[in-house]
Design an enzyme around this catalytic site. Structure first.
Site, short mmCIF file in Angstrom:
data_model
loop_
_atom_site.label_atom_id
_atom_site.label_comp_id
_atom_site.label_asym_id
_atom_site.label_seq_id
_atom_site.Cartn_x
_atom_site.Cartn_y
_atom_site.Cartn_z
N ASP A 10 -104.23 42.14 29.51
CA ASP A 10 -103.93 41.57 30.83
C ASP A 10 -103.68 40.09 30.62
O ASP A 10 -103.98 39.52 29.56
CB ASP A 10 -105.10 41.80 31.79
N SER A 11 -103.13 39.45 31.65
CA SER A 11 -102.91 38.01 31.56
C SER A 11 -104.22 37.23 31.61
O SER A 11 -104.26 36.06 31.22
CB SER A 11 -102.01 37.55 32.70
N TYR A 42 -99.54 35.30 34.93
CA TYR A 42 -98.18 35.72 34.61
C TYR A 42 -97.30 35.76 35.86
O TYR A 42 -96.08 35.66 35.77
CB TYR A 42 -98.18 37.12 33.98
N GLY A 43 -97.94 35.95 37.02
CA GLY A 43 -97.17 36.17 38.25
C GLY A 43 -96.26 35.03 38.65
O GLY A 43 -95.29 35.23 39.37
N CYS A 73 -101.95 44.94 33.66
CA CYS A 73 -101.44 43.79 34.41
C CYS A 73 -100.26 44.29 35.21
O CYS A 73 -99.29 44.81 34.64
CB CYS A 73 -101.01 42.68 33.45
N ASN A 74 -100.35 44.19 36.53
CA ASN A 74 -99.28 44.70 37.37
C ASN A 74 -97.97 43.96 37.14
O ASN A 74 -96.89 44.57 37.09
CB ASN A 74 -99.69 44.62 38.84
N THR A 75 -98.05 42.64 36.99
CA THR A 75 -96.83 41.85 36.80
C THR A 75 -96.15 42.20 35.48
O THR A 75 -94.93 42.38 35.42
CB THR A 75 -97.15 40.35 36.84
N GLU A 152 -112.51 35.36 41.43
CA GLU A 152 -113.00 34.68 40.24
C GLU A 152 -114.11 33.68 40.57
O GLU A 152 -114.93 33.34 39.72
CB GLU A 152 -111.85 34.00 39.51
N CYS A 184 -103.41 44.89 42.16
CA CYS A 184 -103.84 43.83 41.25
C CYS A 184 -105.19 44.22 40.72
O CYS A 184 -106.05 44.70 41.48
CB CYS A 184 -103.91 42.48 41.98
N THR A 185 -105.41 44.04 39.42
CA THR A 185 -106.65 44.52 38.81
C THR A 185 -107.87 43.68 39.17
O THR A 185 -109.00 44.07 38.87
CB THR A 185 -106.52 44.61 37.27
N HIS A 186 -107.68 42.53 39.83
CA HIS A 186 -108.83 41.79 40.36
C HIS A 186 -109.40 42.47 41.61
O HIS A 186 -110.60 42.37 41.90
CB HIS A 186 -108.42 40.37 40.76
#
Length: 265
Positions: A10-11, A42-43, A73-75, A152, A184-186
């Protein structure tokens, strides 16, 4: 290759929600995780730069002998997955297709809300995949850039997070969505708050859980599930390391992350 590790990247550290879901579903699998924390997010990058970064991430994992790569990572999935699958021999799995399949698993889904980073929404990857698979869907995709820093900061049940969720979701709820896709993985860390926030009848689909389920299906189909019944090991590699990232890793995994190594790509 069955006992080779899974590679997940992931980013940043958001992809650790995918690691956590995979560990719960496939506890015997060893995992090598790469978080490109030096270049997150990355977005906000161009598609060309995202593809360059994604190829560097995959090569790092392949050098560690992984049997499969999960693009958590979705992006990166939206912009780089086809070129990654074309170039490398190992199976490469993204997070978008599992999320789309989970949405469409409900034949009653008609009005779908999508929240994601700006880059993911701008790519139209989810909107395009859903529209191709089921005609007549009404889609509402909204960038939710404040949610990643709030997660975060561990402000999961904070008034500021509630205010941001109202800003992003109220227009969708007013339009009568029946499904909300967390692209989004968050965002899986917000599920407890969202479960109270959303009205009855709105189904919640998160990309981490759906991705882990898809990984299990693919490994089973390819006969690549780990043979040994053991507790799988986890290696975490970050391209930038700080105390904050150690704390975040612990929070995303819901356990001690163990040793975290700083690496260069």
């Amino acid at each position: 290759m069955r006992n080779a590790p899974l590679g997940i990247f992931d980013s940043g550290v958001g992809g650790l929600t995918v690691v956590r879901a995979v560990q719960q579903l496939l506890p015997s699998e060893d995992i090598v995780y790469l978080g490109d924390t030096a270049r997150v997010p990355y977005g906000s990058k161009s598609p060309e730069t995202i593809r360059q970064f994604a190829h560097e991430d995959v090569r790092f994992l392949l050098d560690r002998g992984v049997k499969t790569v999960v693009v958590a990572c979705n992006t990166a999935t939206a912009h780089a997955l086809p070129s990654l699958q074309e170039r490398y021999q190992v199976p490469i799995i993204g997070v978008i297709e599992p999320g789309v399949e989970a949405v469409l698993a409900d034949p009653q889904a008609q009005r779908v809300g999508i929240i994601a980073t700006r880059g993911t929404v701008r790519s139209h990857a989810y909107q395009h995949a859903l529209a191709l698979r089921r005609t007549g869907l009404i889609l509402h995709a909204t960038p939710a850039p404040l949610l990643v820093p709030l997660v975060e900061e561990d402000w999961l049940d904070h008034p500021s997070t509630h205010a941001a969720l109202h800003t992003y979701l109220d227009p969708m709820l007013d339009r009568g969505i029946d499904t909300l896709l967390l692209a989004c993985t968050h965002y899986p860390l917000l599920v407890p708050v969202l479960s109270k926030f959303l009205p009855d009848g709105v189904r919640l689909v998160d990309s981490a859980t759906t991705c882990a389920e898809h990984v299990k299906q693919e490994l089973t189909k390819l006969d690549l599930l780990a043979e040994e019944e053991k507790a799988g090991k986890l290696e975490i590699h970050l391209t930038d390391l700080s105390d904050q990232f150690e704390d975040l890793s612990r929070r995303f995994l819901a356990r001690s992350p163990g040793r975290i190594m700083r690496v260069s790509l």
